[in-house]
Design an enzyme around this catalytic site. Structure first.
Site, PDB file in Angstrom:
ATOM      1  N   SER A 228     -10.506   1.269  -5.715  1.00 46.78           N
ATOM      2  CA  SER A 228     -10.745   0.174  -6.655  1.00 46.78           C
ATOM      3  C   SER A 228      -9.441  -0.332  -7.268  1.00 46.78           C
ATOM      4  O   SER A 228      -8.451   0.403  -7.348  1.00 46.78           O
ATOM      5  CB  SER A 228     -11.662   0.644  -7.791  1.00 46.78           C
ATOM      6  N   ALA A 229      -9.460  -1.572  -7.738  1.00 48.42           N
ATOM      7  CA  ALA A 229      -8.298  -2.136  -8.431  1.00 48.42           C
ATOM      8  C   ALA A 229      -8.058  -1.354  -9.723  1.00 48.42           C
ATOM      9  O   ALA A 229      -9.023  -0.926 -10.379  1.00 48.42           O
ATOM     10  CB  ALA A 229      -8.555  -3.603  -8.759  1.00 48.42           C
TER      11      ALA A 229
END
Ligand code: SAH
Length: 214
Positions: A61-62
């Protein structure tokens, strides 16, 4: 590349953008080397605020999404946590750093990623995480109930097993929606009742399993 200063710059940005505010979360993201949780060829992009491919069609994930979810989880030092979707192991590493006297059980369905996450966590010397190879839509009843549950894949609906494996006063975070766009939903259990709160839009890879997508 100087990863330590890159990491500091990213965390400073996440603070000024308002994603990070709790000191223990800031410290954990300053400590965990994200470059060790992405494929070698991508290390120089580890401190861009975006998701990155980790193989098997999955992504880490970012950083701002890790920041949002970790902040909303309101994690304590002694908490026992269930994560569904180990992926690279990065989110679990951040949780393990904050719940330093607790324990993180994290479930992953793709065997090569189970190995990948295990190696990444071992390399970083993180001991209070166990990777469980199985279908996380059914939770992990062996170690239930949990203080916190975090699902890092997109669910069509909230799996019943996860709600039942949540402790009284516990908190569950899960992206719920279709395959392209979801809402981050917080579920709280108080006096046996379940309360839901929405935290806005997000995009995750699908949660595939018995009580998820086919
Ligand atoms: N938290 C991860 C990113 C998660 S990506 C990180 O920090 O890197 C979502 C992960 O969920 C993928 O690895 C995918 O294989 C896994 N996944 C999808 N459905 C699952 C299920 N039913 N049980 C366990 N893992 C699942």
């Amino acid at each position: 590349m100087d990863y330590v200063s890159e990491r500091k710059r990213l965390v400073d940005n996440l603070v000024s953008e308002g994603y990070l505010e709790t000191q223990s979360v800031i410290d954990a993201m300053l400590k965990i080397p994200r470059e060790r949780f992405v494929p070698e060829a991508m290390r120089n992009s580890a401190y861009a605020d975006c998701p990155l491919p980790i193989g098997e069609g999955q992504t880490i994930s970012a950083p701002h999404m890790v920041a949002i979810m970790t902040e909303k989880l309101q994690l304590g030092e002694n908490h026992v946590v269930l994560e569904v979707g180990s992926g690279s192991g990065y989110q679990a590493a951040v949780l393990a750093e904050i719940a330093k006297h607790g324990f993180i059980y994290t479930i992953e369905r793709v065997p090569t990623l189970v190995e990948y996450a295990r190696n990444n966590l071992r390399f970083c010397g993180i001991r209070n995480v166990e990777i469980v190879p199985s279908d996380g839509t059914l939770g992990y009843s062996k170690k239930a109930p949990y203080d916190r549950i975090i699902v890092t894949a997109a669910a069509p609906k909230i799996p019943k097993a996860l709600v039942s494996q949540l402790k009284e006063d516990g908190l569950l975070l899960i992206p719920v929606g279709n395959r392209f766009l979801q809402t981050l939903v917080e579920v709280r259990k108080e006096k046996g009742k379940v309360f839901e709160k929405n935290h806005g839009g997000c995009v995750f890879v699908p949660l595939i399993g018995e009580d998820g997508w086919n």
